[in-house]
Structure formats: C-alpha cells, structure tokens
Write a protein that holds these residues in place. Structure first.
Motif, short mmCIF file in Angstrom:
data_model
loop_
_atom_site.label_atom_id
_atom_site.label_comp_id
_atom_site.label_asym_id
_atom_site.label_seq_id
_atom_site.Cartn_x
_atom_site.Cartn_y
_atom_site.Cartn_z
N MET A 1 0.98 -1.31 -0.05
CA MET A 1 -0.06 -0.02 -0.18
C MET A 1 0.92 1.14 0.03
O MET A 1 1.88 1.50 0.52
CB MET A 1 -0.85 0.19 1.18
CG MET A 1 -1.88 1.07 1.14
SD MET A 1 -3.12 0.99 2.74
CE MET A 1 -4.06 2.41 2.54
N ALA A 2 0.57 2.09 -0.69
CA ALA A 2 1.59 3.43 -1.04
C ALA A 2 1.36 4.15 0.17
O ALA A 2 0.13 4.61 0.90
CB ALA A 2 1.02 4.23 -2.23
N ASP A 3 2.34 4.84 0.72
CA ASP A 3 2.27 6.23 1.75
C ASP A 3 1.42 7.02 1.09
O ASP A 3 1.32 7.65 0.07
CB ASP A 3 3.82 6.63 2.03
CG ASP A 3 4.66 5.65 2.51
OD1 ASP A 3 4.19 4.52 3.17
OD2 ASP A 3 5.89 5.57 2.36
N VAL A 4 0.39 7.49 2.02
CA VAL A 4 -0.43 8.68 1.37
C VAL A 4 0.37 10.07 1.65
O VAL A 4 0.48 10.90 0.86
CB VAL A 4 -1.52 8.73 2.41
CG1 VAL A 4 -2.52 9.86 1.97
CG2 VAL A 4 -2.53 7.48 2.25
N ARG A 5 0.83 10.19 2.86
CA ARG A 5 1.74 11.36 3.19
C ARG A 5 2.93 11.01 4.03
O ARG A 5 2.80 10.76 5.39
CB ARG A 5 0.84 12.43 4.03
CG ARG A 5 -0.40 13.15 3.26
CD ARG A 5 -1.05 14.08 4.20
NE ARG A 5 -0.16 15.10 4.62
CZ ARG A 5 -0.21 16.03 5.40
NH1 ARG A 5 -1.40 15.84 6.29
NH2 ARG A 5 0.33 16.96 5.83
N GLY A 47 3.77 13.71 6.15
CA GLY A 47 3.39 13.36 7.33
C GLY A 47 4.23 14.25 8.34
O GLY A 47 4.27 15.30 8.28
N ALA A 48 4.79 13.35 9.07
CA ALA A 48 5.61 13.91 10.21
C ALA A 48 6.92 14.60 9.55
O ALA A 48 7.32 14.44 8.51
CB ALA A 48 6.32 12.80 10.99
N LEU A 49 7.26 15.97 10.00
CA LEU A 49 8.39 16.65 9.34
C LEU A 49 9.54 16.82 10.54
O LEU A 49 9.23 17.16 11.44
CB LEU A 49 7.75 17.91 8.84
CG LEU A 49 8.76 18.87 8.04
CD1 LEU A 49 9.22 18.14 6.83
CD2 LEU A 49 7.84 20.09 7.62
N ALA A 96 4.92 4.21 8.06
CA ALA A 96 5.32 4.77 6.70
C ALA A 96 6.41 3.64 6.17
O ALA A 96 7.09 2.93 6.93
CB ALA A 96 6.10 5.98 7.14
N HIS A 97 6.39 3.66 5.03
CA HIS A 97 7.29 2.75 4.28
C HIS A 97 8.55 3.43 3.66
O HIS A 97 9.57 3.12 3.21
CB HIS A 97 6.79 1.84 3.15
CG HIS A 97 5.38 1.08 3.93
ND1 HIS A 97 6.02 0.12 4.51
CD2 HIS A 97 4.19 1.17 3.35
CE1 HIS A 97 4.70 -0.79 4.86
NE2 HIS A 97 3.89 0.06 4.27
#
Length: 206
Positions: A1-5, A47-49, A96-97
């Motif tokens: 499944m792809a990372d959305v953010r 997502g996280a930054l 996350a991937h």
C-alpha cells in the motif's frame, strides 16, 4: 500500500562555505528564512516533518520541528543525513514505508513533489524515486525506502560510500523530471548571488 503522506526530513546541515559560513537555510528571501519557504512547500504533502542538522538545535527553535543529528559520526555529507532521516522516520511514523529528503536551501520545491515521486516509484516498481530538472539529477531530493537504513549504515561505515549516486545505483531507481519554466523548482541558494536571484523569483511568484 502506498504512503499517503510520508514523513519528510529537510537536510539543513550544510556548511555554506560559498556563503561565508553559517546556516544557508536561515538566509532570508522576501523577509523569511529559506527554510520557512521549504517548510511551507512540504507540509501539505508530508506527514511527520523534521530537520537534519548537527550542532546546537536551538538555532532552529523558531520552526517548532524536531531537529535530528547525524547518527554516524565522522561521515559528513548528505548520505549521513539520509540515514538519520530513515532512522528517525522508522520511529516517528511507524506505518510509513518511505521517507522524503530535500535540502534546506531550495525554496521553490514543487507542490506536487511527493505525489509525482510516489507515482513514478510505483509505476516503475522502483525502490527509490529521485527528482530531476533540465537533465540534471537532484540526488538528495528523493523518496527512500525506510527499510534500507541498515544497508545504508553498512555502506557508510564498512564500505566508505559517501556519494549519494554510488548508493542509489545499487537499487532500482525512478527519475522524475520537472519543467524549468517559469523557473527551476529545484533552484538552490548556494551563493549570495543565488539569494538575490531567489528573491527575484519569489517576488515574481507571489
């Protein structure tokens, strides 16, 4: 499944020798630090930054982001920052991937950077997706598999690999090209003259 953010890390640890020293990302255009422009472009896509920088983290305190240092000492350069990004992302966003890395002196990053890199990665069944413009690769503007962190640590410590391209050449890689009109979205401010040009671009882009 792809990372959305996916999480993202801004590599803000350069020595800015061509600027006379100091932190390049803290130089200002249109009254704001370059780093503020980078954050503004990235936040809606990620997502996280976090920021990757060594030394006293308090100098970045105004940005209210985690500041992560290199986890491999004595190996200065962008790959050490990429490794720190991978290791931080594994904890900061465990679902996350991939993690995105970008330099802290590119104030005009594309607003579609993450979706285009991710789309190319999936379409080409690649491990890594790298940005390009005008026929030039931008090796640290890339989407990286977090699972490669052990392999990258080995490459840095045991194999003395320092160049980003030497590491990425080991894996299937998608390259995504962006147009450079009306300006190159990967323009980076390396010199005082570049800062002046960035100011001109930014004023025209408002």
């Amino acid at each position: 499944m792809a990372d959305v953010r996916p999480p993202a890390v801004i590599l803000a640890g350069g020595l800015a020798r061509r600027m006379g020293g100091g932190d390049k990302p803290l130089r200002s255009i249109t009254g704001r630090p370059l780093l503020a422009h980078v954050i503004e472009r990235l936040q809606p896509q990620c997502g996280a930054l976090a920021l990757n920088a060594n030394g006293d983290p308090s100098r970045f305190g105004r940005f209210a982001l985690p500041v992560i240092a290199d986890t491999v000492h004595g190996f200065p350069g962008p790959l050490a920052g990429v490794l720190a990004a991978m290791e931080w992302a594994a904890t900061a966003q465990p679902d996350a991937h991939h993690v995105l890395t970008v330099p802290g002196d590119c104030p005009f990053l594309p607003r579609d950077l993450v979706p285009r890199l991710d789309q190319a990665r999936r379409a080409e069944n690649a491990d890594i997706a790298v940005a390009a413009s005008a026929g030039h690769l931008h090796p640290v503007i890339a989407l990286w598999p977090i699972a490669l962190r052990d392999a990258l640590r080995t490459a840095l410590i045991d194999e003395d690999i320092h160049k980003v391209e030497h590491f990425t050449a080991r894996y299937p890689r998608a390259v995504v090209e962006w147009l450079i009109t009306p300006y190159d979205p990967f323009f980076n401010a390396n010199t005082p003259e570049d800062v002046t040009e960035a100011e001109r671009i930014a004023v025209g882009d408002q």
